[in-house]
Design a protein around this motif. Sequence first.
Motif, PDB file in Angstrom:
ATOM      1  N   LEU A  48       0.824  -1.214   0.000  1.00 28.68           N
ATOM      2  CA  LEU A  48       0.000   0.000   0.000  1.00 28.68           C
ATOM      3  C   LEU A  48       0.860   1.267   0.000  1.00 28.68           C
ATOM      4  O   LEU A  48       0.478   2.286  -0.587  1.00 28.68           O
ATOM      5  N   MET A  49       2.029   1.203   0.641  1.00 34.75           N
ATOM      6  CA  MET A  49       2.943   2.343   0.617  1.00 34.75           C
ATOM      7  C   MET A  49       3.440   2.586  -0.803  1.00 34.75           C
ATOM      8  O   MET A  49       3.458   3.734  -1.283  1.00 34.75           O
ATOM      9  N   ALA A  50       3.836   1.523  -1.491  1.00 34.16           N
ATOM     10  CA  ALA A  50       4.293   1.665  -2.878  1.00 34.16           C
ATOM     11  C   ALA A  50       3.178   2.187  -3.768  1.00 34.16           C
ATOM     12  O   ALA A  50       3.404   3.037  -4.647  1.00 34.16           O
ATOM     13  N   LYS A  51       1.967   1.713  -3.544  1.00 35.10           N
ATOM     14  CA  LYS A  51       0.809   2.186  -4.313  1.00 35.10           C
ATOM     15  C   LYS A  51       0.591   3.671  -4.090  1.00 35.10           C
ATOM     16  O   LYS A  51       0.334   4.424  -5.045  1.00 35.10           O
ATOM     17  N   SER A  52       0.713   4.110  -2.841  1.00 41.16           N
ATOM     18  CA  SER A  52       0.523   5.525  -2.517  1.00 41.16           C
ATOM     19  C   SER A  52       1.572   6.394  -3.198  1.00 41.16           C
ATOM     20  O   SER A  52       1.256   7.427  -3.797  1.00 41.16           O
ATOM     21  N   VAL A  53       2.843   5.970  -3.134  1.00 45.98           N
ATOM     22  CA  VAL A  53       3.920   6.749  -3.752  1.00 45.98           C
ATOM     23  C   VAL A  53       3.772   6.759  -5.269  1.00 45.98           C
ATOM     24  O   VAL A  53       3.974   7.788  -5.922  1.00 45.98           O
ATOM     25  N   SER A  54       3.391   5.620  -5.830  1.00 41.51           N
ATOM     26  CA  SER A  54       3.253   5.524  -7.282  1.00 41.51           C
ATOM     27  C   SER A  54       2.240   6.528  -7.818  1.00 41.51           C
ATOM     28  O   SER A  54       2.432   7.111  -8.890  1.00 41.51           O
ATOM     29  N   LYS A  55       1.185   6.750  -7.055  1.00 33.68           N
ATOM     30  CA  LYS A  55       0.139   7.679  -7.488  1.00 33.68           C
ATOM     31  C   LYS A  55       0.570   9.138  -7.381  1.00 33.68           C
ATOM     32  O   LYS A  55       0.059   9.990  -8.105  1.00 33.68           O
ATOM     33  N   ARG A  56       1.494   9.432  -6.454  1.00 31.59           N
ATOM     34  CA  ARG A  56       1.849  10.831  -6.219  1.00 31.59           C
ATOM     35  C   ARG A  56       3.323  11.141  -6.497  1.00 31.59           C
ATOM     36  O   ARG A  56       3.830  12.174  -6.077  1.00 31.59           O
ATOM     37  N   ARG A  57       4.001  10.279  -7.211  1.00 31.82           N
ATOM     38  CA  ARG A  57       5.442  10.484  -7.390  1.00 31.82           C
ATOM     39  C   ARG A  57       5.760  11.722  -8.216  1.00 31.82           C
ATOM     40  O   ARG A  57       6.844  12.266  -8.125  1.00 31.82           O
ATOM     41  N   ASN A  58       4.828  12.168  -9.057  1.00 30.91           N
ATOM     42  CA  ASN A  58       5.061  13.355  -9.881  1.00 30.91           C
ATOM     43  C   ASN A  58       4.170  14.523  -9.461  1.00 30.91           C
ATOM     44  O   ASN A  58       3.817  15.370 -10.283  1.00 30.91           O
ATOM     45  N   ASP A  59       3.801  14.571  -8.175  1.00 32.28           N
ATOM     46  CA  ASP A  59       2.903  15.634  -7.709  1.00 32.28           C
ATOM     47  C   ASP A  59       3.634  16.930  -7.360  1.00 32.28           C
ATOM     48  O   ASP A  59       3.018  17.928  -7.007  1.00 32.28           O
ATOM     49  N   GLY A  60       4.969  16.914  -7.438  1.00 30.64           N
ATOM     50  CA  GLY A  60       5.737  18.124  -7.173  1.00 30.64           C
ATOM     51  C   GLY A  60       5.991  18.428  -5.717  1.00 30.64           C
ATOM     52  O   GLY A  60       6.673  19.401  -5.391  1.00 30.64           O
ATOM     53  N   VAL A  61       5.460  17.599  -4.802  1.00 25.92           N
ATOM     54  CA  VAL A  61       5.676  17.814  -3.368  1.00 25.92           C
ATOM     55  C   VAL A  61       7.077  17.321  -3.011  1.00 25.92           C
ATOM     56  O   VAL A  61       7.459  16.202  -3.385  1.00 25.92           O
ATOM     57  N   PRO A  62       7.884  18.135  -2.306  1.00 22.53           N
ATOM     58  CA  PRO A  62       9.243  17.711  -1.929  1.00 22.53           C
ATOM     59  C   PRO A  62       9.239  16.402  -1.149  1.00 22.53           C
ATOM     60  O   PRO A  62       8.271  16.088  -0.448  1.00 22.53           O
ATOM     61  N   VAL A  63      10.335  15.669  -1.261  1.00 23.22           N
ATOM     62  CA  VAL A  63      10.434  14.349  -0.634  1.00 23.22           C
ATOM     63  C   VAL A  63      10.191  14.417   0.867  1.00 23.22           C
ATOM     64  O   VAL A  63       9.416  13.622   1.422  1.00 23.22           O
ATOM     65  N   GLY A  64      10.845  15.362   1.534  1.00 24.51           N
ATOM     66  CA  GLY A  64      10.705  15.458   2.986  1.00 24.51           C
ATOM     67  C   GLY A  64       9.280  15.747   3.410  1.00 24.51           C
ATOM     68  O   GLY A  64       8.729  15.091   4.306  1.00 24.51           O
ATOM     69  N   LYS A  65       8.662  16.721   2.765  1.00 23.70           N
ATOM     70  CA  LYS A  65       7.288  17.096   3.117  1.00 23.70           C
ATOM     71  C   LYS A  65       6.322  15.943   2.839  1.00 23.70           C
ATOM     72  O   LYS A  65       5.447  15.635   3.647  1.00 23.70           O
ATOM     73  N   SER A  66       6.480  15.296   1.691  1.00 25.74           N
ATOM     74  CA  SER A  66       5.614  14.180   1.337  1.00 25.74           C
ATOM     75  C   SER A  66       5.765  13.027   2.338  1.00 25.74           C
ATOM     76  O   SER A  66       4.775  12.387   2.722  1.00 25.74           O
ATOM     77  N   SER A  67       7.001  12.768   2.763  1.00 29.90           N
ATOM     78  CA  SER A  67       7.253  11.696   3.727  1.00 29.90           C
ATOM     79  C   SER A  67       6.586  11.986   5.054  1.00 29.90           C
ATOM     80  O   SER A  67       5.957  11.100   5.658  1.00 29.90           O
ATOM     81  N   VAL A  68       6.700  13.229   5.512  1.00 30.85           N
ATOM     82  CA  VAL A  68       6.066  13.617   6.778  1.00 30.85           C
ATOM     83  C   VAL A  68       4.551  13.498   6.674  1.00 30.85           C
ATOM     84  O   VAL A  68       3.886  13.001   7.593  1.00 30.85           O
ATOM     85  N   GLN A  69       3.991  13.935   5.561  1.00 33.39           N
ATOM     86  CA  GLN A  69       2.544  13.842   5.364  1.00 33.39           C
ATOM     87  C   GLN A  69       2.080  12.392   5.384  1.00 33.39           C
ATOM     88  O   GLN A  69       1.053  12.067   5.995  1.00 33.39           O
ATOM     89  N   PHE A  70       2.832  11.516   4.718  1.00 32.78           N
ATOM     90  CA  PHE A  70       2.454  10.102   4.680  1.00 32.78           C
ATOM     91  C   PHE A  70       2.509   9.482   6.075  1.00 32.78           C
ATOM     92  O   PHE A  70       1.576   8.795   6.499  1.00 32.78           O
TER      93      PHE A  70
END
Length: 353
Positions: free
Chosen positions: A57-79
Amino acid sequence: MKNGKIELARFAMCMAVLLYNLNLEYFDGGFYFGDSFTFFSHGRSGVEFFYIISGFLMAKSVSKRRNDGVPVGKSSVQFLWGKFKRLFPPHIIAVIITAVYIIFKYTNVYEALLARFSSIFFLQKTGVSTLAFVGVEWYVSSMLIAMAIIYPLLKANYDVTARAIAPIGSLLIMGYLIQHYEALPNSSLMDGFTFNGNLRAVGVMLLGVCTYEASQLIRKHNLMKRLKPEMLLVELIGYLGFGYYIMSSLDSFYDAIAALFCAAAVAVTFARDDLRFYNNKLFYFLGEISFPIYLVQNIVRKFVKEDIGDMRAYKKILICMALCIAVGIIAYYLGKLFEKLSKAYFKKRLESK
């Protein structure tokens, strides 16, 4: 939309872990049926199922938003914050139940509560404090630590992480643990700078990432239609092999192979679109209550063993199973109530400012 077959399997694996612990408590892990079968002597492998699903499910979540433009750190914290918020309501109910038990049963109450404080925030497997209000929750702490490592790698470069690092990383980590401990180990020992349970979480969750990629390949090449009998056979053999291992007298040296069987089955299940029989409210509900049931098992097992009068072991096991389900359902609804009230409180506080 949830996958009803996975939700049903989630409940089954929760019960497998419970029965594994009951086998240890009442039969010292030595309840055998003939030479080949046991009473869930490998039921702890249910944790591998949880890790595989979480990695998927983590891979599925990242796959859907990998090109959303959100920085890696911010996206990781949000997840991670989203995951924390979903886990916290039933978790805090289990913590409160355990704390009440400690207050009434322990002599060194303040020390016992303080020593377990870090586990309120799932920090017990960082090593800050190893005691926890909910002992079986070690896997959640290890899972969050593994997510904090794997998610940023996926977000930074999904292709390299999911298709190159995850396959070899999973095999190497699980292989190391098997060779070093002759099993995918429990979480209690330090291995270098961290607990071996954390390595187990990283290794098996990387396998979950691979499982997502395998499921996507099955969909991409339309294998469920082109090779449906073969795909269903892979799924069946995967689940039967994993289920057999949980009940078998095989050595724990085969933990990693059992996890591979499980991953193969899960990949096919998620790739299927013909699960109408499983996609119903009952199986969804069983999946939802599996985590609360898992959380309350320690305190229920302790209560049944120490506070219920003498009776045959099988009766205590049946009582314990029934109580775990009942208390788990109560904890589930109390968690929902806690979530609702906390949201209303913070919304009111924000609006007042």
